[in-house]
Design a protein around this motif. Sequence first.
Motif, PDB file in Angstrom:
ATOM      1  N   LYS A  38       0.826  -1.213   0.000  1.00  0.00           N
ATOM      2  CA  LYS A  38       0.000   0.000   0.000  1.00  0.00           C
ATOM      3  C   LYS A  38       0.856   1.257   0.000  1.00  0.00           C
ATOM      4  O   LYS A  38       0.490   2.270  -0.570  1.00  0.00           O
ATOM      5  CB  LYS A  38      -0.908   0.023   1.221  1.00  0.00           C
ATOM      6  CG  LYS A  38      -1.990  -0.995   1.215  1.00  0.00           C
ATOM      7  CD  LYS A  38      -2.786  -0.910   2.503  1.00  0.00           C
ATOM      8  CE  LYS A  38      -3.732  -2.080   2.644  1.00  0.00           C
ATOM      9  NZ  LYS A  38      -4.427  -2.071   3.918  1.00  0.00           N
ATOM     10  N   TRP A  39       1.989   1.215   0.668  1.00  0.00           N
ATOM     11  CA  TRP A  39       2.837   2.398   0.823  1.00  0.00           C
ATOM     12  C   TRP A  39       3.864   2.547  -0.287  1.00  0.00           C
ATOM     13  O   TRP A  39       4.725   3.403  -0.224  1.00  0.00           O
ATOM     14  CB  TRP A  39       3.518   2.401   2.186  1.00  0.00           C
ATOM     15  CG  TRP A  39       4.200   1.122   2.533  1.00  0.00           C
ATOM     16  CD1 TRP A  39       5.486   0.766   2.244  1.00  0.00           C
ATOM     17  CD2 TRP A  39       3.635   0.030   3.233  1.00  0.00           C
ATOM     18  NE1 TRP A  39       5.754  -0.492   2.716  1.00  0.00           N
ATOM     19  CE2 TRP A  39       4.618  -0.971   3.332  1.00  0.00           C
ATOM     20  CE3 TRP A  39       2.370  -0.228   3.774  1.00  0.00           C
ATOM     21  CZ2 TRP A  39       4.397  -2.194   3.960  1.00  0.00           C
ATOM     22  CZ3 TRP A  39       2.162  -1.452   4.400  1.00  0.00           C
ATOM     23  CH2 TRP A  39       3.162  -2.395   4.491  1.00  0.00           C
ATOM     24  N   GLY A  40       3.797   1.704  -1.328  1.00  0.00           N
ATOM     25  CA  GLY A  40       4.616   1.914  -2.514  1.00  0.00           C
ATOM     26  C   GLY A  40       5.831   1.028  -2.672  1.00  0.00           C
ATOM     27  O   GLY A  40       6.468   1.067  -3.715  1.00  0.00           O
ATOM     28  N   LYS A  41       6.168   0.236  -1.679  1.00  0.00           N
ATOM     29  CA  LYS A  41       7.312  -0.677  -1.809  1.00  0.00           C
ATOM     30  C   LYS A  41       6.889  -1.907  -2.603  1.00  0.00           C
ATOM     31  O   LYS A  41       5.741  -2.342  -2.550  1.00  0.00           O
ATOM     32  CB  LYS A  41       7.810  -1.131  -0.431  1.00  0.00           C
ATOM     33  CG  LYS A  41       8.525  -0.062   0.340  1.00  0.00           C
ATOM     34  CD  LYS A  41       9.931   0.050  -0.157  1.00  0.00           C
ATOM     35  CE  LYS A  41      10.720   0.939   0.781  1.00  0.00           C
ATOM     36  NZ  LYS A  41      12.103   1.001   0.455  1.00  0.00           N
ATOM     37  N   TRP A  42       7.840  -2.464  -3.335  1.00  0.00           N
ATOM     38  CA  TRP A  42       7.610  -3.681  -4.103  1.00  0.00           C
ATOM     39  C   TRP A  42       8.225  -4.851  -3.352  1.00  0.00           C
ATOM     40  O   TRP A  42       9.359  -4.760  -2.888  1.00  0.00           O
ATOM     41  CB  TRP A  42       8.227  -3.568  -5.483  1.00  0.00           C
ATOM     42  CG  TRP A  42       7.523  -2.567  -6.325  1.00  0.00           C
ATOM     43  CD1 TRP A  42       7.790  -1.240  -6.428  1.00  0.00           C
ATOM     44  CD2 TRP A  42       6.401  -2.812  -7.169  1.00  0.00           C
ATOM     45  NE1 TRP A  42       6.912  -0.642  -7.283  1.00  0.00           N
ATOM     46  CE2 TRP A  42       6.054  -1.577  -7.757  1.00  0.00           C
ATOM     47  CE3 TRP A  42       5.665  -3.944  -7.477  1.00  0.00           C
ATOM     48  CZ2 TRP A  42       4.994  -1.467  -8.642  1.00  0.00           C
ATOM     49  CZ3 TRP A  42       4.611  -3.824  -8.365  1.00  0.00           C
ATOM     50  CH2 TRP A  42       4.282  -2.594  -8.940  1.00  0.00           C
ATOM     51  N   VAL A  43       7.489  -5.941  -3.214  1.00  0.00           N
ATOM     52  CA  VAL A  43       7.980  -7.109  -2.496  1.00  0.00           C
ATOM     53  C   VAL A  43       7.956  -8.330  -3.405  1.00  0.00           C
ATOM     54  O   VAL A  43       7.168  -8.411  -4.356  1.00  0.00           O
ATOM     55  CB  VAL A  43       7.158  -7.381  -1.217  1.00  0.00           C
ATOM     56  CG1 VAL A  43       7.285  -6.228  -0.253  1.00  0.00           C
ATOM     57  CG2 VAL A  43       5.704  -7.646  -1.529  1.00  0.00           C
ATOM     58  N   ALA A  44       8.840  -9.267  -3.090  1.00  0.00           N
ATOM     59  CA  ALA A  44       8.920 -10.498  -3.863  1.00  0.00           C
ATOM     60  C   ALA A  44       8.946 -11.683  -2.905  1.00  0.00           C
ATOM     61  O   ALA A  44       9.576 -11.628  -1.848  1.00  0.00           O
ATOM     62  CB  ALA A  44      10.186 -10.505  -4.727  1.00  0.00           C
ATOM     63  N   GLU A  45       8.245 -12.734  -3.276  1.00  0.00           N
ATOM     64  CA  GLU A  45       8.279 -13.981  -2.534  1.00  0.00           C
ATOM     65  C   GLU A  45       7.938 -15.102  -3.500  1.00  0.00           C
ATOM     66  O   GLU A  45       7.368 -14.875  -4.561  1.00  0.00           O
ATOM     67  CB  GLU A  45       7.335 -13.961  -1.335  1.00  0.00           C
ATOM     68  CG  GLU A  45       5.882 -13.809  -1.667  1.00  0.00           C
ATOM     69  CD  GLU A  45       5.012 -13.701  -0.430  1.00  0.00           C
ATOM     70  OE1 GLU A  45       5.508 -13.884   0.691  1.00  0.00           O
ATOM     71  OE2 GLU A  45       3.819 -13.452  -0.585  1.00  0.00           O
ATOM     72  N   ILE A  46       8.323 -16.310  -3.120  1.00  0.00           N
ATOM     73  CA  ILE A  46       8.090 -17.459  -3.994  1.00  0.00           C
ATOM     74  C   ILE A  46       7.730 -18.661  -3.140  1.00  0.00           C
ATOM     75  O   ILE A  46       8.225 -18.802  -2.019  1.00  0.00           O
ATOM     76  CB  ILE A  46       9.334 -17.739  -4.868  1.00  0.00           C
ATOM     77  CG1 ILE A  46       9.035 -18.798  -5.907  1.00  0.00           C
ATOM     78  CG2 ILE A  46      10.532 -18.123  -4.017  1.00  0.00           C
ATOM     79  CD1 ILE A  46      10.108 -18.918  -6.960  1.00  0.00           C
ATOM     80  N   ARG A  47       6.855 -19.487  -3.654  1.00  0.00           N
ATOM     81  CA  ARG A  47       6.460 -20.705  -2.949  1.00  0.00           C
ATOM     82  C   ARG A  47       7.477 -21.803  -3.240  1.00  0.00           C
ATOM     83  O   ARG A  47       7.890 -21.983  -4.375  1.00  0.00           O
ATOM     84  CB  ARG A  47       5.074 -21.148  -3.389  1.00  0.00           C
ATOM     85  CG  ARG A  47       4.523 -22.271  -2.563  1.00  0.00           C
ATOM     86  CD  ARG A  47       3.118 -22.638  -2.978  1.00  0.00           C
ATOM     87  NE  ARG A  47       2.180 -21.532  -2.886  1.00  0.00           N
ATOM     88  CZ  ARG A  47       1.553 -21.147  -1.767  1.00  0.00           C
ATOM     89  NH1 ARG A  47       1.804 -21.766  -0.641  1.00  0.00           N
ATOM     90  NH2 ARG A  47       0.701 -20.152  -1.791  1.00  0.00           N
TER      91      ARG A  47
END
Length: 152
Positions: A38-47
């Motif tokens: 919501k605050w503009g940061k981009w996140v990455a995760e993987i299963r």
Amino acid sequence: MEGVCCATSAASSSSSENPSKRKHAAEKKPYRGIRMRKWGKWVAEIREPNKRSRIWLGSYSSPVAAARAYDTAVFHLRGPSARLNFPECVLEYGAGADHHHQELSAAAIRKKATEIGARVDAMQAAGPITSARAALKPDLNEYPSPESSEEI
């Protein structure tokens, strides 16, 4: 190296979707494996394969950095057949003709992915390097050459 890889456009969606859905999805999520907070940061995760757990790959200020972190992780998890956001950068992930897919722990994959993502994020935050700026901010990781070091 990163200049070519980071300047590419978003991966295309499947052809079965109609164009309006594809356009809306591309605006929301430009790369595979990332999302925007919501605050503009981009996140990455993987299963992890065959597990319910996820590997957290970090939080980045640009979508390209998050996508590069995801690409690193997915390549180490699934090998050369993985669907990447930046397939032209596959050599950076360690895929040469003589390298084979190797098993890595989740912690090792997280470490490699966050290193790549942080490097790309820092490069994009710094912007293009000009010769004047390079002279003002020398590379601190580089050993001084005998010509440039001052004798006392």
